[in-house]
Scaffold this motif. Structure first.
Motif, mmCIF file in Angstrom:
data_model
loop_
_atom_site.group_PDB
_atom_site.id
_atom_site.type_symbol
_atom_site.label_atom_id
_atom_site.label_comp_id
_atom_site.label_asym_id
_atom_site.label_seq_id
_atom_site.Cartn_x
_atom_site.Cartn_y
_atom_site.Cartn_z
ATOM 1 N N ARG A 4 1.640 -60.693 -110.670
ATOM 2 C CA ARG A 4 2.379 -59.572 -110.100
ATOM 3 C C ARG A 4 1.951 -58.280 -110.755
ATOM 4 O O ARG A 4 1.309 -58.294 -111.798
ATOM 5 N N ILE A 5 2.302 -57.182 -110.128
ATOM 6 C CA ILE A 5 2.018 -55.861 -110.681
ATOM 7 C C ILE A 5 3.232 -55.434 -111.485
ATOM 8 O O ILE A 5 4.362 -55.527 -111.024
ATOM 9 N N HIS A 6 2.983 -55.016 -112.691
ATOM 10 C CA HIS A 6 4.056 -54.487 -113.521
ATOM 11 C C HIS A 6 4.235 -53.018 -113.180
ATOM 12 O O HIS A 6 3.437 -52.447 -112.434
ATOM 13 N N PRO A 7 5.237 -52.378 -113.728
ATOM 14 C CA PRO A 7 5.504 -50.991 -113.344
ATOM 15 C C PRO A 7 4.291 -50.075 -113.421
ATOM 16 O O PRO A 7 3.505 -50.134 -114.340
ATOM 17 N N ILE A 8 4.186 -49.257 -112.404
ATOM 18 C CA ILE A 8 3.161 -48.226 -112.317
ATOM 19 C C ILE A 8 3.762 -46.991 -112.965
ATOM 20 O O ILE A 8 4.866 -46.588 -112.616
ATOM 21 N N SER A 9 3.069 -46.400 -113.925
ATOM 22 C CA SER A 9 3.572 -45.197 -114.583
ATOM 23 C C SER A 9 2.892 -43.971 -114.004
ATOM 24 O O SER A 9 1.669 -43.913 -113.916
ATOM 25 N N ILE A 10 3.719 -43.003 -113.612
ATOM 26 C CA ILE A 10 3.228 -41.761 -113.017
ATOM 27 C C ILE A 10 3.785 -40.597 -113.816
ATOM 28 O O ILE A 10 4.981 -40.539 -114.095
ATOM 29 N N ILE A 11 2.922 -39.663 -114.198
ATOM 30 C CA ILE A 11 3.368 -38.431 -114.853
ATOM 31 C C ILE A 11 3.401 -37.361 -113.779
ATOM 32 O O ILE A 11 2.382 -37.036 -113.177
ATOM 33 N N CYS A 12 4.594 -36.836 -113.531
ATOM 34 C CA CYS A 12 4.753 -35.860 -112.452
ATOM 35 C C CYS A 12 4.766 -34.435 -113.004
ATOM 36 O O CYS A 12 4.995 -34.219 -114.193
#
Length: 104
Positions: A4-12
């Protein structure tokens, strides 16, 4: 190989605007908000109860992709059964993978 894919981190670049987008348009649910020592805001966003996006906002994130805390995709992680085997496959395909690290 991939479980599975673990959380995707995005810097906004704008926390409130970005959080409103992710919670209104694709209808993700906020599972909590926390703060780091760096005065950043972080929201954990879920789809159907599964935590999938970690939304970060730093006071003055660098623009571009050459710095670790720049605006954009921070990291993407995958769950696998055999990490050593996956690393071998990645290396054989000229893909650089960073092992788990602990930030300050």
């Amino acid at each position: 190989m991939l479980n599975r894919i673990h959380p995707i981190s995005i810097i906004c670049s704008g926390y409130e605007r970005s959080k409103a987008f992710y919670t209104n348009i694709p209808d993700l649910k906020s599972t909590g908000k926390r703060f780091e020592k760096s005065v950043s805001h972080i929201s954990d966003l879920a789809l159907h109860g599964e935590y999938i996006i970690e939304l970060f906002s730093f006071p003055t994130p660098p623009q571009g992709f050459s710095q670790p805390e720049a605006t954009g995709l921070r990291h993407l992680a995958f769950e696998v059964d055999n990490l050593d085997k996956v690393i071998e496959v990645l290396k054989s395909n000229s893909v650089l993978a960073e092992l788990a690290r602990t930030d300050e």
